[in-house]
Design an enzyme around this catalytic site. Structure first.
Site, PDB file in Angstrom:
ATOM      1  N   VAL A 230       0.851  -1.186   0.000  1.00 42.06           N
ATOM      2  CA  VAL A 230       0.000   0.000   0.000  1.00 42.06           C
ATOM      3  C   VAL A 230       0.888   1.239   0.000  1.00 42.06           C
ATOM      4  O   VAL A 230       1.772   1.388   0.854  1.00 42.06           O
ATOM      5  CB  VAL A 230      -0.934   0.015   1.217  1.00 42.06           C
ATOM      6  CG1 VAL A 230      -1.791   1.270   1.220  1.00 42.06           C
ATOM      7  CG2 VAL A 230      -1.811  -1.236   1.241  1.00 42.06           C
ATOM      8  N   TRP A 501       6.734  -7.060  21.490  1.00 39.19           N
ATOM      9  CA  TRP A 501       6.103  -7.060  20.172  1.00 39.19           C
ATOM     10  C   TRP A 501       4.585  -6.885  20.274  1.00 39.19           C
ATOM     11  O   TRP A 501       3.825  -7.496  19.544  1.00 39.19           O
ATOM     12  CB  TRP A 501       6.485  -8.321  19.390  1.00 39.19           C
ATOM     13  CG  TRP A 501       7.962  -8.421  19.199  1.00 39.19           C
ATOM     14  CD1 TRP A 501       8.728  -7.734  18.299  1.00 39.19           C
ATOM     15  CD2 TRP A 501       8.869  -9.238  19.947  1.00 39.19           C
ATOM     16  NE1 TRP A 501      10.057  -8.071  18.441  1.00 39.19           N
ATOM     17  CE2 TRP A 501      10.182  -9.000  19.440  1.00 39.19           C
ATOM     18  CE3 TRP A 501       8.726 -10.151  20.984  1.00 39.19           C
ATOM     19  CZ2 TRP A 501      11.308  -9.632  19.944  1.00 39.19           C
ATOM     20  CZ3 TRP A 501       9.845 -10.792  21.488  1.00 39.19           C
ATOM     21  CH2 TRP A 501      11.126 -10.529  20.959  1.00 39.19           C
ATOM     22  N   HIS A 502       4.174  -5.982  21.187  1.00 41.15           N
ATOM     23  CA  HIS A 502       2.759  -5.700  21.398  1.00 41.15           C
ATOM     24  C   HIS A 502       2.459  -4.233  21.097  1.00 41.15           C
ATOM     25  O   HIS A 502       1.737  -3.561  21.843  1.00 41.15           O
ATOM     26  CB  HIS A 502       2.351  -6.029  22.838  1.00 41.15           C
ATOM     27  CG  HIS A 502       2.491  -7.469  23.190  1.00 41.15           C
ATOM     28  ND1 HIS A 502       2.460  -7.930  24.495  1.00 41.15           N
ATOM     29  CD2 HIS A 502       2.672  -8.569  22.420  1.00 41.15           C
ATOM     30  CE1 HIS A 502       2.620  -9.247  24.505  1.00 41.15           C
ATOM     31  NE2 HIS A 502       2.752  -9.650  23.245  1.00 41.15           N
ATOM     32  N   ASN A 548      -2.525 -10.477  20.402  1.00 44.75           N
ATOM     33  CA  ASN A 548      -3.123 -11.122  19.230  1.00 44.75           C
ATOM     34  C   ASN A 548      -4.588 -11.488  19.446  1.00 44.75           C
ATOM     35  O   ASN A 548      -5.442 -11.196  18.596  1.00 44.75           O
ATOM     36  CB  ASN A 548      -2.335 -12.372  18.838  1.00 44.75           C
ATOM     37  CG  ASN A 548      -2.801 -12.941  17.510  1.00 44.75           C
ATOM     38  OD1 ASN A 548      -2.713 -12.296  16.476  1.00 44.75           O
ATOM     39  ND2 ASN A 548      -3.336 -14.159  17.543  1.00 44.75           N
TER      40      ASN A 548
END
Length: 579
Positions: A230, A501-502, A548
């Site tokens: 994108v 990694w949050h 997640n």
């Protein structure tokens, strides 16, 4: 496809779930765009397929390899402000294809808090309804759990749990921490078996597999475009009408009645900024036309700050099945700071610390602040869509986070040093995910050889093992020295802090009257027609969980909200090649 009703930009967990749910209605034409490669059940690379995730999140084939972040914002004497790699997935399925597969939800009050912060319609009860919808819990069938959703959730049977993890759990119980069977049931402190999302045959289940099944992919009203980047959003006045994308065949304009950005906690904000939605003064300074002045875009960046304490494992304590999931149990507890949210601290009990031979010889307690207050930013370096943004987490900049992470370090160190673990563990030492560790942890034959050699030395070192660990692994830093000197502990924790990694919060939900809010409670961008955001970036506060499952929950609910509105009679056609 004659028209696009819903153009979904980003094929991570949220994008895959939205595409599957929205295309259930045959009247809705859905296009899903993902920059990375496709990921199907019959062609999953072994690093992703395995239920041991120590290879997947390091596999550069599936990452945005140029992305870096400044992590620490702690007020240490010599602040660590050096950017370092921050792994984010570039593959269909997103984070669910490379993460640790831990399936926790957070506290009900996390989602009540979203409502209190202005995200209309959100509450713990609403979140629970969608958590139940998305999961197929293989162990529990009660008011807390679902049994027919696309995501399987299970706990390891006792015979597959490592001796080290079992011993740590027993020690924590002896130290007054109660044992509970289900971390996703009643929210309470204690020790729990880890809930993980693996299939019945023990494999990872990315969102691209769970939601985009062969039957779903065959729907004539769904198109999945992979390896398609994108570039920016398209506008007609104050309305977003789609996006410009780039693939092997060149650039293309995809026009849609509604565009939904699902590019994650960092890249969703970056796309809005590049497209002219964000703080007008900052955009204009980069030569970007400010189409809508929205100061909150890129602000409110959140993470769970992490530290760790590790120990050498003698052979009988090791996880010998190298395909086994390593994150096998957890401690949830409430910190001692004034007004601490219940269960604001998380300690993951890890039976194997890394993929290599040294990692197999190390057990670790990973400690993170499960309800952090520090906030960072995502800003553009330039208008170039190929240049990664400037990410500054500023972890531990809020003194409450620094105090709690230091307290958590002490809890982990004291637990591993408990005499009840004598014979189960050896030398106890502080660890961090430094650049040096990152380099030696990169998969490859040379690193594997070095780690095998060092593992052999550790096993044969005998009484010299302590000196070897502290000379090579910790570079002289010792647990006892840190625990005896609060200033040294502050420097170590403050400068070695890592994220989990949050990344979340950079397009936060909130009321239109809130200058920090970017979207409403349905993900609709304030002041811009035809545009939603749906991923971890719209979380107004970080849940007490790996992100997640909450992200999937968000997508499930927003899909239902979208489907409550009938499809419009008219929608723009898809333009073909644009040069």
């Amino acid at each position: 496809m004659s028209r696009i009703d819903h153009l979904i930009l980003g094929g991570g967990s949220a994008g895959c779930a939205l595409a599957a749910r929205l295309s259930e209605d045959p009247q809705r034409r859905v296009v899903l765009v993902e920059a990375g490669r496709d990921l199907r059940a019959g062609a999953m690379p072994e690093s992703i397929r395995s239920r041991y995730p120590g290879h997947a999140y390091l596999d550069k084939r599936f990452l945005w390899t140029a992305l870096t972040a400044i992590v620490s914002g702690a007020p240490t004497r010599e602040p660590n402000r050096v950017p370092r790699g921050y792994e984010q997935a570039r593959v269909l399925g997103g984070g669910s294809a490379i993460n640790a597969m831990v399936a926790n939800r957070g506290a009900p009050d996390d989602y009540d808090e979203w409502g209190r912060l202005g995200a209309e319609g959100w509450s713990g009860d609403v979140a629970l309804r969608y958590f139940r919808k998305l999961e197929r819990d293989c162990d529990f069938d009660d008011a807390w759990h679902g049994t027919s959703g696309p995501i399987p959730v299970r706990r390891l049977p006792p015979q597959r749990v490592s001796a080290f993890v079992k011993a740590v759990c027993a020690t924590l119980q002896a130290r007054g921490k109660p044992l509970h069977p289900d971390q996703n049931g009643k929210w309470e402190d204690g020790v729990f078996p880890a809930a993980i999302a693996t299939s019945d045959d023990g494999q990872r289940v990315p969102a691209s597999i769970a939601y985009l099944t062969p039957a779903v992919r065959e729907r004539p009203n769904l198109q999945v475009l992979t390896e398609t980047q994108v570039l920016g959003l398209l506008f007609d006045g104050g309305r977003v009408t789609g996006a410009e994308v780039s693939a092997a065949g060149g650039r293309q304009r995809l026009e849609a009645a509604e565009t939904i950005v699902c590019m994650g906690g960092i890249h969703s904000a970056a796309l809005l900024l590049r497209s002219g939605i964000g703080p007008a003064d900052e955009l204009q300074a980069l030569g970007i036309e400010a189409r809508h002045d929205l100061p909150g875009v890129g602000r409110n960046l959140m993470e769970h700050p992490l530290t760790a304490v590790s120990t050498y494992l003698p052979p009988g304590s090791r996880l010998h099945d190298l395909d086994e999931h390593h994150d096998q149990a957890l401690l949830r507890y409430t910190s001692s700071i004034a007004g601490a949210p219940a269960g604001d601290m998380h300690v993951a009990i890890i039976g194997r610390t890394a993929w290599h031979a040294v990692g197999q010889r190390m057990g670790t307690l990973l400690v993170w602040v499960n309800k952090s207050f520090s906030r960072g930013t995502v800003k553009l370096r330039s208008a170039d869509p190929n240049e990664e943004p400037l990410v500054d987490f500023r972890l531990l900049s809020d003194p409450r986070d620094l105090a709690r992470l230091k307290e958590g370090f002490r809890v982990a160190a004291e637990t591993l040093s408990d005499r009840r673990l004598d014979g189960v563990r050896g030398t106890v030492f502080p660890t961090s995910y430094s650049e040096r560790v990152r380099r030696v942890s990169a998969p490859g034959s040379w690193n594997a050889f070095q780690m095998r050699a060092f593992g052999f030395m550790l096993d044969r070192a005998g009484w010299l093992r302590d000196a070897l660990v502290h000379g090579v692994v910790t570079m002289g830093v010792r647990i006892d020295g840190l625990l005896a000197d609060d200033a040294k502990l502050t420097e170590f924790v403050g400068n070695a802090v890592a994220g989990v990694w949050h990344a979340s919060g950079t397009c936060r939900m909130g009321a239109a009257s809130d200058p920090a809010a970017v979207t409403d409670g349905q993900g609709r961008v304030h002041g811009v027609d035809g545009l939603r955001v749906c991923d971890s970036s719209i979380m107004p506060s970080i849940p007490r969980a790996n992100t997640n499952m909450p992200t999937l929950m968000l997508a499930e609910r927003i899909a239902d909200l979208i489907r409550e509105v009938p499809v419009g009679a008219q929608a723009p056609a898809v333009a073909q090649a644009a040069g």
